[in-house]
Design an enzyme around this catalytic site. Structure first.
Site, PDB file in Angstrom:
ATOM      1  N   ASP A 173       0.830  -1.214   0.000  1.00 35.53           N
ATOM      2  CA  ASP A 173       0.000   0.000   0.000  1.00 35.53           C
ATOM      3  C   ASP A 173       0.863   1.262   0.000  1.00 35.53           C
ATOM      4  O   ASP A 173       0.372   2.363   0.258  1.00 35.53           O
ATOM      5  CB  ASP A 173      -0.941   0.010   1.205  1.00 35.53           C
ATOM      6  N   LYS A 201      10.644  42.601 -10.700  1.00 31.41           N
ATOM      7  CA  LYS A 201       9.456  42.257 -11.503  1.00 31.41           C
ATOM      8  C   LYS A 201       8.279  43.073 -10.977  1.00 31.41           C
ATOM      9  O   LYS A 201       8.034  43.077  -9.783  1.00 31.41           O
ATOM     10  CB  LYS A 201       9.119  40.772 -11.351  1.00 31.41           C
TER      11      LYS A 201
END
Ligand code: R5P
Length: 310
Positions: free
Chosen positions: A34, A190
């Site tokens: 699992d 920016k």
């Protein structure tokens, strides 16, 4: 002293082992059906000073879980001291709340590592130095300058160099490198001038006719670097290279970088390079194995690590 590597970057673990001339202690790390993780240390570590190497890179959650479970196995195996050696500390970019009802995942990961049994952490170029304070155990945050600087000095001897930070957040890192190289510094700012308009890149500093070296901690999608490289070329830079510590390089990053004005992206092996990265002529990988190996040796011998960076 014992050295063990997890599965995230075995070649780096092996290179560190070769540098230290210390064989890796074997650990059986496997998955149940699992996908639960299981770790068994295959040698006696009682009373030992143990270093477990694991980058929490892609797949970040699996690699983090492997690190946590290995810490638990080492603690229950009565190691005297456990150092989590995390060349790339994933989740570091989630170091503050970015809005209402959002997590500070870097703090949660720090808590998990501490709770799992680590006595100290050895990492490299954390996204933000303050993350050291998320831990209540000692954290050594190595800087990569000793790996980048010799190559830069040789490769760009005689060139008019300018070290560039691709964003305001990286200025401290870029300034430190510029100081070591005695070169100029520029910063890319920016900005979105008005809502709905695209971002504008302002280059602060004179890059005309210079060889520009963009410096950053992480390259992920490559967007930051490629846009910065274009802005520098638009401002008259002669050539643009990038030196980035952690090559996350997800999605189409390698193709994006290959198609950009960047002459070359230099990264380290803090994250295991994929075949696409290794075969790309646009990317070069420098090893941090001696740097990390030396820091491990100094930790074990209780000697200064900061002396490595003077
Ligand atoms: C951001 O603050 C980091 O320092 C890097 O600039 C960023 O993670 C790079 O991401 P990408 O390559 O996706 O633009």
């Amino acid at each position: 002293m014992k050295l063990i590597t997890g599965n995230s970057n075995r070649p780096l673990g092996e290179a560190i082992s070769a540098y230290l001339d210390l064989p890796l202690t074997q650990a059986n790390i496997k998955r149940f059906s699992d996908m639960e993780v299981f770790v068994e240390i295959m040698d006696n570590i009682r009373g030992e000073d143990v270093f477990f190497i694991q980058s929490t890179s892609y797949p970040a959650n699996d690699n983090l879980m492997e690190l946590l479970i290995a810490m638990d196995a080492l603690k229950r195996g009565s190691a005297r001291r456990i150092t989590a050696v995390i060349p790339y500390f994933g989740y570091a970019r989630q170091d503050r709340k970015t809005g209402g009802r959002t997590p500070i995942s870097a703090k949660l990961v720090a808590d998990l590592i501490t709770a799992s049994g680590a006595d100290r952490v050895l990492t490299m170029e954390l996204h933000a130095g303050q993350i050291q304070g998320f831990f209540n155990i000692p954290v050594d945050n190595l800087i990569v300058a000793p790996v980048f600087v010799p190559q830069i000095k040789t490769k760009f001897a005689g060139e008019d160099l300018c070290i560039v930070s691709p964003d305001v957040g990286g200025v401290v890192r870029a300034r430190a490198l510029a100081k070591r190289l005695d070169s100029d510094l520029a910063i890319i700012d920016k900005r979105r001038e008005r809502a709905g308009e695209s971002e504008v890149m302002h280059v602060i500093g004179d890059v005309k006719g210079k060889v520009c070296l963009l410096v950053d901690d992480i390259v992920d999608s490559g967007g930051t670097l490629c846009n910065a490289a274009q802005a520098l070329k638009d401002q008259g830079a002669k050539k643009v290279y990038a030196y980035v510590v952690h090559g996350v390089l997800s999605g189409e990053a390698v193709a994006r970088i290959s198609a950009s004005p960047l002459e070359k992206l230099v990264i380290t092996d803090s994250i295991l390079a994929t075949e696409t990265m290794r075969s790309s002529p646009a990317i070069e990988v420098l090893t941090v194995a001696p740097l990390i190996g030396e820091a491990i040796r100094r930790t074990s011998e209780e000697r200064s690590i900061s002396a490595l960076f003077r």
